[in-house]
Design an enzyme around this catalytic site. Structure first.
Site, PDB file in Angstrom:
ATOM      1  N   ASP A  16      -2.337   0.631  11.012  1.00 33.04           N
ATOM      2  CA  ASP A  16      -1.695   0.199  12.086  1.00 33.04           C
ATOM      3  C   ASP A  16      -2.427  -0.663  12.986  1.00 33.04           C
ATOM      4  OD1 ASP A  16       0.721  -0.584  13.338  1.00 33.04           O
ATOM      5  OD2 ASP A  16       0.565   1.162  14.711  1.00 33.04           O
ATOM      6  N   HIS A  33      -4.206  -9.164   9.136  1.00 32.40           N
ATOM      7  CA  HIS A  33      -3.830  -8.647   7.903  1.00 32.40           C
ATOM      8  C   HIS A  33      -5.164  -8.873   6.904  1.00 32.40           C
ATOM      9  CE1 HIS A  33       0.180  -7.724   9.064  1.00 32.40           C
ATOM     10  NE2 HIS A  33       0.748  -8.969   9.120  1.00 32.40           N
ATOM     11  N   LEU A 127     -10.814   8.050  -8.514  1.00 30.92           N
ATOM     12  CA  LEU A 127      -9.955   7.992  -7.330  1.00 30.92           C
ATOM     13  C   LEU A 127      -8.469   7.312  -7.617  1.00 30.92           C
ATOM     14  CD1 LEU A 127      -9.443   8.149  -4.233  1.00 30.92           C
ATOM     15  CD2 LEU A 127     -10.670   6.124  -3.999  1.00 30.92           C
TER      16      LEU A 127
END
Length: 236
Positions: A16, A33, A127
């Site tokens: 956020d 972004h 991962l």
């Protein structure tokens, strides 16, 4: 330091603050972004160092479709660029890519690039990076309940046989373990319709800094805090 930590198997992050980070600097939201994409790279690298097996990132919520069309277009272009640029890096790092959410709502070009990256990295084992795209937890739970109701209506399922584990098996996250640790940036104290079922017993760590300022050291700090806590799961 890394060796002494109690490492969570699965970390979920609400990324956020990209827009507010850009606004503070007099920049357009798309620059926030773009800066946030670098924090994704930092977190993936930190998770690999720590031995975390699953990392889920709240990349685009179902509510984000209500944003201005220009911003949505910029976000989809950024996602496509991320997939183009990071697919080879994920192969080198042995990272598997997955996605959860209503991905059929994504633009066709974006869906194609996402599928290509998922298919290419399917055999990687270090991962698992899970992108929550067009994701909303209420929608996810509703869809799971609808599927169970249909099975019951068709005579394939006795309603008395519905258990929490059965419902969980119908969620988009069914292939993955529940998160042990939830991290949120920007200081907001809410879950924002993210993994509401799955984080029932997750430890939560909040950072006041905006997502583009979140670095490897911050993830290490979150895991240190996680290590200090005693997870009782409703017990003593």
């Amino acid at each position: 330091m890394v060796q002494d930590l109690q490492t969570p198997t699965h970390i979920a992050i609400i990324m956020d603050g990209n827009g507010r980070w850009a606004k503070e600097r007099g920049l357009p939201r798309r620059d926030g972004h773009r800066a946030g994409a670098e924090s994704v790279r930092e977190c993936v690298e930190a998770c690999k160092q720590l031995g975390v097996k699953f990392l889920t990132l709240y990349a685009f919520s179902s509510e984000n479709w209500n944003r201005p069309a220009a911003e949505i277009t910029a976000l989809m272009a950024l996602l496509e660029r991320f997939l183009d640029q990071k697919a080879e890096e994920m192969m080198k790092q042995n990272v598997r890519l997955q996605a959860i959410g209503q991905v059929d709502r994504l633009p066709e070009k974006t869906r194609a690039k996402l599928k290509g990256a998922i298919d290419r990295t399917a055999g990687n084992t270090s991962l698992t990076l899970i992108l929550a795209l067009s994701y909303g937890s209420r929608e996810e739970i509703t869809e799971a309940a609808r599927a169970l109701a249909q099975d019951s209506a068709d005579g394939r399922l006795n309603p008395q046989d519905i258990t929490p584990s059965l419902l969980a098996s119908r969620l988009w996250t069914a292939p993955f373990p529940d998160p042990d640790l939830l991290v949120r940036t920007s200081g907001e104290l809410r879950l924002s319709n993210f993994l509401l079922w799955q984080i029932s017993y997750a430890e939560i760590v909040i950072f006041k800094k905006f997502w583009p300022d979140f670095k490897q050291a911050d993830l290490f700090e979150a895991v240190q805090e996680y290590s200090r806590r005693h997870r009782r799961f409703g017990g003593l």
